[in-house]
Design a protein around this motif. Sequence first.
Motif, PDB file in Angstrom:
ATOM      1  N   UNK A   1      13.203   4.939  -1.496  1.00 26.42           N
ATOM      2  CA  UNK A   1      11.828   5.252  -0.897  1.00 26.42           C
ATOM      3  C   UNK A   1      11.562   4.287   0.246  1.00 26.42           C
ATOM      4  N   UNK A   2      11.672   3.079   0.159  1.00 20.42           N
ATOM      5  CA  UNK A   2      11.479   2.015   1.077  1.00 20.42           C
ATOM      6  C   UNK A   2      12.126   2.265   2.337  1.00 20.42           C
ATOM      7  N   UNK A   3      13.608   2.507   1.978  1.00 15.39           N
ATOM      8  CA  UNK A   3      14.475   2.989   3.298  1.00 15.39           C
ATOM      9  C   UNK A   3      13.970   4.194   3.921  1.00 15.39           C
ATOM     10  N   UNK A   4      13.635   5.269   3.206  1.00 14.58           N
ATOM     11  CA  UNK A   4      13.015   6.483   3.890  1.00 14.58           C
ATOM     12  C   UNK A   4      11.739   6.090   4.529  1.00 14.58           C
TER      13      UNK A   4
ATOM     14  N   UNK B   1       0.703  -1.140  -0.153  1.00 19.25           N
ATOM     15  CA  UNK B   1      -0.098   0.135   0.123  1.00 19.25           C
ATOM     16  C   UNK B   1       1.047   1.228  -0.044  1.00 19.25           C
ATOM     17  N   UNK B   2       1.808   1.601   1.059  1.00 14.41           N
ATOM     18  CA  UNK B   2       2.473   2.929   1.229  1.00 14.41           C
ATOM     19  C   UNK B   2       3.378   2.791   0.122  1.00 14.41           C
ATOM     20  N   UNK B   3       3.969   1.887  -0.323  1.00 10.28           N
ATOM     21  CA  UNK B   3       5.031   1.895  -1.621  1.00 10.28           C
ATOM     22  C   UNK B   3       4.580   2.157  -2.856  1.00 10.28           C
TER      23      UNK B   3
ATOM     24  N   UNK C   1       3.814   5.947  -3.116  1.00 14.78           N
ATOM     25  CA  UNK C   1       4.958   6.524  -3.343  1.00 14.78           C
ATOM     26  C   UNK C   1       5.421   6.546  -4.720  1.00 14.78           C
ATOM     27  N   UNK C   2       5.418   5.281  -5.111  1.00 16.38           N
ATOM     28  CA  UNK C   2       5.936   5.267  -6.763  1.00 16.38           C
ATOM     29  C   UNK C   2       4.914   5.636  -7.840  1.00 16.38           C
ATOM     30  N   UNK C   3       3.676   6.001  -7.353  1.00 16.23           N
ATOM     31  CA  UNK C   3       2.717   6.339  -8.384  1.00 16.23           C
ATOM     32  C   UNK C   3       2.842   7.444  -9.413  1.00 16.23           C
ATOM     33  N   UNK C   4       3.610   8.607  -8.904  1.00 13.54           N
ATOM     34  CA  UNK C   4       3.880   9.486  -9.527  1.00 13.54           C
ATOM     35  C   UNK C   4       5.277   9.348 -10.637  1.00 13.54           C
TER      36      UNK C   4
END
Length: 170
Positions: free
Chosen positions: A75-78, A54-56, A59-62
């Motif tokens: 991104x996952x690390x952040x 869900x969360x990743x 974040x990757x959508x755009x």
Amino acid sequence: MAGSLYDRILRALDTASESYHRLVLAVGAAGSGKTEALIELAGENGWPRLNVNLELSEQLLELTQKQRAVRVAAILGDMVRARISDVVMLDNIEMLFAINLAQDPLRLLQGLARNTTIVAAWPGHFDGNALTYAEPGHPEARRYLAPPAVVVMADDRGQSHGVEPRRGTA
């Protein structure tokens, strides 16, 4: 090893704390109790639980396809670092296996587990030596021999298959 999946993961965390990569994998098929154990662990210990799919995906959508593959690890690390906790639960990690993201999911989890203890719900199987995801021939199939993680098995009732939590070798 007897006990609930919750208890076995807690014991595995002690073992993982001695490792370079502090990674615990709760391994089992869908419906084996991994999510329930992570929710209970998170709630009772104050550890954050991250729904990776869900969360990743949000974040990757755009991002373009190429940007996604290049930036997914950062991104996952952040997202993990933003939780500000010694232990972070990662649930629903199937997205990490997506061919278009071009990631090695186990290596990605190991990288996260250098600075934070990670408990990840791994949808697959562990036979005591090889950790797998998906059936052979499936485009997302993965197989890792002696994974460098502490592995805890779950079955339909969240009970042990007799596999001790194990620290793999690198």
